[in-house]
Write an enzyme that holds these catalytic residues in place. Structure first.
Site: not given
Ligand code: GLC
Ligand code: CA
Length: 625
Positions: A381, A314, A132, A272, A240, A270, A174
């Protein structure tokens, strides 16, 4: 509010004590809540004293405005920054293996410096299987060897610092990659300490096929692991696995990761997928709950280590929860991306109706004095339109991504900005002018300064992640290898043969030179980053007028979203006569109000104006607070 905050902060101190007089040990062992109050106590106290002094001297209005605005720190760097995001792997390849690297990026620092950006947001560059694009990390403490060594990374942050450019990096906590040793250990050994770092279930949870972030591609949020013989939770793709972020050991590790990179010279993160990081997770959790307190803990740690570092969140959330992320005392995230404005901005560009955008601006106006929005157009994205109404969303699809291959995850458009706007320079300038003048800090995406395009033959979001186009050399000068990691766009109107930095540098009218000029001007209007704004009446839904006030100065911006010229009357909305004179900052086309105090303006189709209210002696009028 301000008074309440200061009283509490005062209470948090022993009588007659200020922070510097409290021994560190005592300071650190107090309750968490108290501790965070103390962080701000000294400043708040000083402000209270200042306020009292002013009141004694009879400066009522000044004193109350200090109280209201609580403008205590004047040099929060992120308030008037220009951010530029890029991926090391697709920026510049120095060793001809087809993959961009830190050596290459370092050689482009002068380009970035020349462009005028003040901070780089670096997308994930840590060790990762790359399923990813690096958002699946397998070692948080190592640079992906394909991009260089840890030494190269430090040389890069140092090189950036020498040029006055800050670096923030993605913090993807995450989830990990399923190849991360923690997960490998967790699945193999039920007694391992890492087992609880992930979320398991003996049975398949009944809601396993809900809550997918990538609908259409991701089938479920729970997958059975044959080794553990249990199901594990993954908010994103199955490779993930989600970290159990409520676990104290995981939280401690997150702090350690932040501490590590901050030590190596970055200015922040930043973060995520923040709503998912702080959410409760588990097989029985049907309605996840956000644990906002975690945000304060991250912030406290970071500021304890390096005072001026920040977190940019984000979090694509509804305006009613924004303050939970910023913190009512400005004690959580310093910055957040403004997804609400982003989606409504695209709707306005598609429909020439700015009313929902104005509403989004007003609904996201409230934020603590130290909080700041990140304003963006496109990112790496898809353009997520999930917060618009069905009708609005369809209108944006129709205008900017009508074909099934343009769209993604049933909610967004996966194109770059230039092709979405048909390569129309007027519309591109309009869009960027807005990004630079709506409330917040602008965040550019690499290649957008050239008007780069996309390659829809590439899957999902890879289509807008193609390598930077530097020149007319093979592969756009990105690499000497004939096997770039992602194909460089060639042929067609967006091919590197036509769209590249080298040629645009030589053309004073190019998108690149326009962007450089607009960035320079934006930096000279800190009112946008710091000030309070008011949306003015124009009587025409296609025209957005916004004025910012800050330290005795005002600036005013007009944007016409319609294709045809619009003539309208507009007042600067100020009580004083200063508003009668508007000095154009980009051309010599100034404006003087008529007898009725209104300006009669004619904006060409997709036209925009940047005005300074009053005269160019504004710097002499700027007040200290
Ligand atoms: C966030 C990122 C994206 C990624 C996702 C999982 O949304 O901007 O690109 O796939 O997280 O980490
Ligand atoms: Ca390389």
């Amino acid at each position: 509010m301000a008074c309440a905050a200061s009283t509490e902060a005062e209470k948090a101190l022993l009588p007659g004590q200020v922070r510097s007089q409290i021994p560190n040990q005592i300071y650190q062992t107090r309750s968490r809540r108290l501790r965070s109050r103390l962080t701000f106590a000294n400043i708040t106290l000083q402000l209270a004293l200042q306020r009292e002094l002013f009141q004694c001297l009879g400066f009522k209005s000044v004193a109350s405005s200090i109280g209201r605005r609580r403008r205590m720190i004047k040099d929060l760097w992120y308030k008037n920054a220009v951010l530029y995001c890029l991926s090391v792997g697709t920026y510049m390849d120095a060793n001809a293996d087809g993959i961009g690297d830190f050596q290459g990026l370092m050689r482009r620092l002068d380009y970035l410096h020349g462009l005028g950006i003040t901070a780089i947001w670096l997308m994930p560059f840590q060790k990762s299987p790359g399923k990813d694009d690096g958002y699946d990390i397998s070692d948080y403490y190592a640079v992906n060897p394909a991009y260089g060594s840890m030494g190269d990374f430090v040389e890069f942050t140092h090189g950036a610092k020498q040029r006055g450019i800050r670096v923030i990096i993605d913090l993807v906590v995450n989830h990990t990659s399923n190849e991360h040793p923690w997960f490998q250990e967790a699945r193999r050994n039920p007694d391992s300490k890492y087992r609880d770092w992930y979320i398991w279930s003996k049975k398949r949870p009944s809601h396993a096929n809900t809550g997918m972030v990538f609908p259409g591609v991701q089938k479920s949020t729970w997958t059975r692991d044959p080794v553990a013989k249990q199901w594990y939770f993954h908010r994103f793709y199955d490779f993930q696995p989600d970290l159990n972020t409520s676990h104290p050991a995981v939280q401690a590790e997150i702090l350690k990761i932040m501490g590590f990179w901050i030590q190596l010279g970055v200015s922040g993160f930043r973060m995520d997928a923040v709503p998912f990081v702080i959410s409760t997770k588990g097989p029985d959790v049907r309605t996840p709950r956000e644990q906002y307190d975690m945000l304060r803990a991250f912030r406290e740690f970071l500021q304890w280590r390096v005072g001026d570092s920040i977190i940019l969140a984000e979090a694509n959330v509804l305006p009613r929860t924004d303050m939970q992320y910023f913190g009512h005392d400005g004690d959580r995230m310093q910055m957040m991306f403004n997804f609400q404005v982003n989606q409504n901005l695209f709707y306005a560009l598609a429909s020439a109706d700015t009313r929902p955008l104005a509403k989004a601006l007003n609904r996201t106006e409230k934020r603590p004095e130290t909080g700041q929005w990140g304003l963006f157009l496109r990112n790496h994205d898809e353009l997520d339109l999930g917060r618009l109404t069905e009708k609005q969303r369809q209108q944006v699809f129709k205008a900017f991504g009508p074909n099934p291959e343009d769209q993604l995850y049933d909610r967004g458009i996966r194109r770059r900005l230039a092709p979405m706007l048909g390569g129309d320079r007027r519309r591109l300038e309009l869009a960027y002018s807005l990004m630079f003048t709506l409330p917040g800090t602008p965040v550019l995406r690499y290649g957008d300064e050239l008007g780069m395009g996309d390659d829809l033959s590439l899957k999902e979001r890879t289509c807008c992640r193609t390598p930077m186009q530097w020149s007319t050399e093979p592969n756009g000068g990105f690499t000497k290898s004939n096997k770039p990691i992602v194909p460089v766009i060639s042929d067609g109107p967006y091919g590197y043969e036509h769209v590249n930095a080298a040629e645009q540098r030589r053309d004073s009218n190019s998108m690149l030179n326009w962007t450089e000029r607009i960035i320079r001007m934006r930096k000279e209007v800190p009112e946008v980053g710091w000030g309070e704004f008011e949306i003015l009446k124009t009587g025409d839904p296609a025209v957005l007028a916004i004025r910012y006030d800050w330290r005795n100065n005002s600036v005013l911006f007009l944007h016409n979203f319609a294709e045809d010229p619009r003539e309208f009357e507009c007042s600067a909305g100020l009580k004083s006569k200063t508003g009668d004179r508007l000095v154009n900052l980009l051309t010599a086309d100034h404006s003087t109000a008529g007898e009725n105090g209104k300006h009669c303006v004619c904006l060409e189709g997709y036209g925009y104006r940047w005005y300074r209210v009053g005269g160019l002696d504004y710097l002499l009028k700027r007040s200290e607070f």
